[in-house]
Design a protein around this motif. Sequence first.
Motif, PDB file in Angstrom:
ATOM      1  N   ARG A 320       0.787  -1.238   0.000  1.00 27.75           N
ATOM      2  CA  ARG A 320       0.000   0.000   0.000  1.00 27.75           C
ATOM      3  C   ARG A 320       0.816   1.284   0.000  1.00 27.75           C
ATOM      4  O   ARG A 320       0.268   2.360   0.197  1.00 27.75           O
ATOM      5  N   SER A 321       2.116   1.213  -0.188  1.00 25.98           N
ATOM      6  CA  SER A 321       2.863   2.476  -0.160  1.00 25.98           C
ATOM      7  C   SER A 321       2.767   3.191  -1.500  1.00 25.98           C
ATOM      8  O   SER A 321       2.538   2.557  -2.536  1.00 25.98           O
ATOM      9  N   GLY A 322       2.924   4.522  -1.472  1.00 26.80           N
ATOM     10  CA  GLY A 322       2.874   5.320  -2.702  1.00 26.80           C
ATOM     11  C   GLY A 322       1.567   5.117  -3.440  1.00 26.80           C
ATOM     12  O   GLY A 322       0.488   5.139  -2.839  1.00 26.80           O
ATOM     13  N   ILE A 323       1.651   4.893  -4.752  1.00 30.21           N
ATOM     14  CA  ILE A 323       0.460   4.712  -5.586  1.00 30.21           C
ATOM     15  C   ILE A 323      -0.295   3.426  -5.207  1.00 30.21           C
ATOM     16  O   ILE A 323      -1.477   3.249  -5.529  1.00 30.21           O
ATOM     17  N   GLY A 324       0.399   2.522  -4.463  1.00 27.74           N
ATOM     18  CA  GLY A 324      -0.221   1.278  -4.001  1.00 27.74           C
ATOM     19  C   GLY A 324      -1.475   1.515  -3.179  1.00 27.74           C
ATOM     20  O   GLY A 324      -2.406   0.704  -3.188  1.00 27.74           O
ATOM     21  N   GLU A 325      -1.517   2.625  -2.458  1.00 24.04           N
ATOM     22  CA  GLU A 325      -2.697   2.944  -1.644  1.00 24.04           C
ATOM     23  C   GLU A 325      -3.929   3.111  -2.536  1.00 24.04           C
ATOM     24  O   GLU A 325      -5.012   2.600  -2.235  1.00 24.04           O
ATOM     25  N   ALA A 326      -3.749   3.843  -3.644  1.00 25.76           N
ATOM     26  CA  ALA A 326      -4.874   4.055  -4.568  1.00 25.76           C
ATOM     27  C   ALA A 326      -5.232   2.752  -5.288  1.00 25.76           C
ATOM     28  O   ALA A 326      -6.411   2.445  -5.482  1.00 25.76           O
ATOM     29  N   ILE A 327      -4.220   1.982  -5.668  1.00 26.32           N
ATOM     30  CA  ILE A 327      -4.482   0.699  -6.343  1.00 26.32           C
ATOM     31  C   ILE A 327      -5.327  -0.196  -5.442  1.00 26.32           C
ATOM     32  O   ILE A 327      -6.345  -0.762  -5.858  1.00 26.32           O
ATOM     33  N   MET A 328      -4.924  -0.311  -4.174  1.00 27.66           N
ATOM     34  CA  MET A 328      -5.651  -1.185  -3.249  1.00 27.66           C
ATOM     35  C   MET A 328      -7.043  -0.648  -2.937  1.00 27.66           C
ATOM     36  O   MET A 328      -7.986  -1.419  -2.756  1.00 27.66           O
ATOM     37  N   ASN A 329      -7.190   0.678  -2.890  1.00 25.04           N
ATOM     38  CA  ASN A 329      -8.516   1.272  -2.687  1.00 25.04           C
ATOM     39  C   ASN A 329      -9.470   0.834  -3.795  1.00 25.04           C
ATOM     40  O   ASN A 329     -10.597   0.408  -3.542  1.00 25.04           O
ATOM     41  N   ARG A 330      -8.996   0.880  -5.053  1.00 27.45           N
ATOM     42  CA  ARG A 330      -9.863   0.497  -6.187  1.00 27.45           C
ATOM     43  C   ARG A 330     -10.104  -1.004  -6.214  1.00 27.45           C
ATOM     44  O   ARG A 330     -11.207  -1.464  -6.487  1.00 27.45           O
ATOM     45  N   LEU A 331      -9.045  -1.784  -5.925  1.00 21.77           N
ATOM     46  CA  LEU A 331      -9.204  -3.249  -5.947  1.00 21.77           C
ATOM     47  C   LEU A 331     -10.169  -3.712  -4.856  1.00 21.77           C
ATOM     48  O   LEU A 331     -11.007  -4.587  -5.089  1.00 21.77           O
ATOM     49  N   GLU A 332     -10.066  -3.109  -3.678  1.00 21.93           N
ATOM     50  CA  GLU A 332     -10.962  -3.521  -2.590  1.00 21.93           C
ATOM     51  C   GLU A 332     -12.402  -3.150  -2.910  1.00 21.93           C
ATOM     52  O   GLU A 332     -13.333  -3.874  -2.574  1.00 21.93           O
ATOM     53  N   LYS A 333     -12.595  -2.009  -3.592  1.00 17.10           N
ATOM     54  CA  LYS A 333     -13.968  -1.655  -3.993  1.00 17.10           C
ATOM     55  C   LYS A 333     -14.475  -2.602  -5.073  1.00 17.10           C
ATOM     56  O   LYS A 333     -15.627  -3.025  -5.049  1.00 17.10           O
ATOM     57  N   ALA A 334     -13.595  -2.921  -6.036  1.00 11.93           N
ATOM     58  CA  ALA A 334     -14.004  -3.848  -7.108  1.00 11.93           C
ATOM     59  C   ALA A 334     -14.385  -5.192  -6.500  1.00 11.93           C
ATOM     60  O   ALA A 334     -15.293  -5.870  -6.978  1.00 11.93           O
ATOM     61  N   ALA A 335     -13.685  -5.590  -5.428  1.00 14.78           N
ATOM     62  CA  ALA A 335     -13.929  -6.883  -4.788  1.00 14.78           C
ATOM     63  C   ALA A 335     -15.010  -6.804  -3.715  1.00 14.78           C
ATOM     64  O   ALA A 335     -15.338  -7.822  -3.102  1.00 14.78           O
ATOM     65  N   GLY A 336     -15.561  -5.603  -3.498  1.00  9.76           N
ATOM     66  CA  GLY A 336     -16.507  -5.448  -2.395  1.00  9.76           C
ATOM     67  C   GLY A 336     -15.866  -5.926  -1.096  1.00  9.76           C
ATOM     68  O   GLY A 336     -16.530  -6.503  -0.238  1.00  9.76           O
ATOM     69  N   ASN A 337     -14.541  -5.725  -0.985  1.00 10.45           N
ATOM     70  CA  ASN A 337     -13.779  -6.105   0.212  1.00 10.45           C
ATOM     71  C   ASN A 337     -13.734  -7.597   0.503  1.00 10.45           C
ATOM     72  O   ASN A 337     -13.470  -7.998   1.636  1.00 10.45           O
ATOM     73  N   LYS A 338     -13.989  -8.431  -0.499  1.00 11.56           N
ATOM     74  CA  LYS A 338     -13.964  -9.878  -0.264  1.00 11.56           C
ATOM     75  C   LYS A 338     -12.522 -10.403  -0.403  1.00 11.56           C
ATOM     76  O   LYS A 338     -11.875 -10.186  -1.410  1.00 11.56           O
ATOM     77  N   TYR A 339     -12.053 -11.066   0.640  1.00 13.06           N
ATOM     78  CA  TYR A 339     -10.696 -11.644   0.655  1.00 13.06           C
ATOM     79  C   TYR A 339     -10.765 -13.148   0.859  1.00 13.06           C
ATOM     80  O   TYR A 339     -11.635 -13.644   1.586  1.00 13.06           O
ATOM     81  N   LEU A 340      -9.857 -13.878   0.233  1.00  9.93           N
ATOM     82  CA  LEU A 340      -9.599 -15.274   0.584  1.00  9.93           C
ATOM     83  C   LEU A 340      -8.223 -15.269   1.215  1.00  9.93           C
ATOM     84  O   LEU A 340      -7.252 -14.860   0.579  1.00  9.93           O
TER      85      LEU A 340
END
Length: 343
Positions: A320-340
């Motif tokens: 999540r550092s640098g641009i990683g924060e924005a990448i993870m924000n979008r990925l978590e929204k795309a996934a509706g926060n679902k993790y395995l």
Amino acid sequence: METKLWSIDQGTHIYMEAAELLRQGETVAFPTETVYGLGADATNEKAVQKIFEAKGRPADNPLIVHIASASQMDEFIERIPEKAQKLIDEFWPGPLTLILPMKKGTIAKNATAGLDTVGVRMPVHPVGLELLRITDLPIAAPSANRSGRPSPTTARHVEEDLTGKISAIIDGGSTGVGLESTVVDFAGEMPTILRPGGVSTEQIEEVIGPVKSAKNVIAKEEAPKAPGMKYTHYAPEAPVYLVKGDVAFWEEQIEQAEQKGESVGLLISDELASEIQAAVNTIKIGSTQKMEDIARRLYDGLRLFDHTDVTLIFAEPFDRSGIGEAIMNRLEKAAGNKYLIGD
Ligand code: AMP
Ligand code: MG
């Protein structure tokens, strides 16, 4: 409605025609360095309404107003706090949106969702900036996708979502950053990052010192400060899961899903792709050594699955550092926060 498709190679007259459509209250999609925007005259309520209709966007999600020169803000911004000015000096034109107090009765009510603040940004993309300069109006422009879908990073993505619903699209090639702008709210006492984006929190704090982040805001306050924060976003048709674990765990998840009859797609880095042996539909979005590439290719990757028979998408979580924060924000929204999650 017929949607005109212009390429910048057709010559400078397309800017004149597009500006004329915007002045007449029509909608035009154009490239910025973040994603393609769907523009309309921000001072014209009927024109702004067309954006909401074309996108299917909820009316309580305000739009960002785009300008070509800082002096345009005199017309609709009440006051620029000192720290906001520092960010403007450092990052404009660029992928940074500031929420500032609005002069009453200037920007159309529906563009700000009735708020007394307005989000404003000056893009750095030569095509977007030239269109804004020639139009010489504040232009409300959210991402040019159907609401909820991954944002468009090519004119083709805009066509997929909005053909027949908007007046024109200017094709200026692929966008640079590939993720939306960072939104910083200056309405309260402490500047607050409402949405991570093209300018990282670290970069902002280097210029103005500590800022609050949206995560704290959502945890502390009942209603989200930016109405947009409550909607799911960026999602392809197939459900997305973020998979956290070693290669053995990934392969186990893939096998189990396939046994249930799912057709699995992977959205992963080059590095992880070289380790996973399972023969599944894999979209490589770049090397973890170059997170900017991953940001640039993320939305295209998500959209590519819609053209396959994939029924389930497994995506890789990133640092999540640098641009990683924005990448993870979008990925978590795309996934509706679902993790395995493996051990
Ligand atoms: P989009 O146009 O899809 O890139 O989304 C614009 C983002 O900026 C959304 O998250 C909005 O909620 C946020 N935004 C725009 N204007 C304001 C405002 N006046 N106050 C708070 N958030 C805003
Ligand atoms: Mg959007």
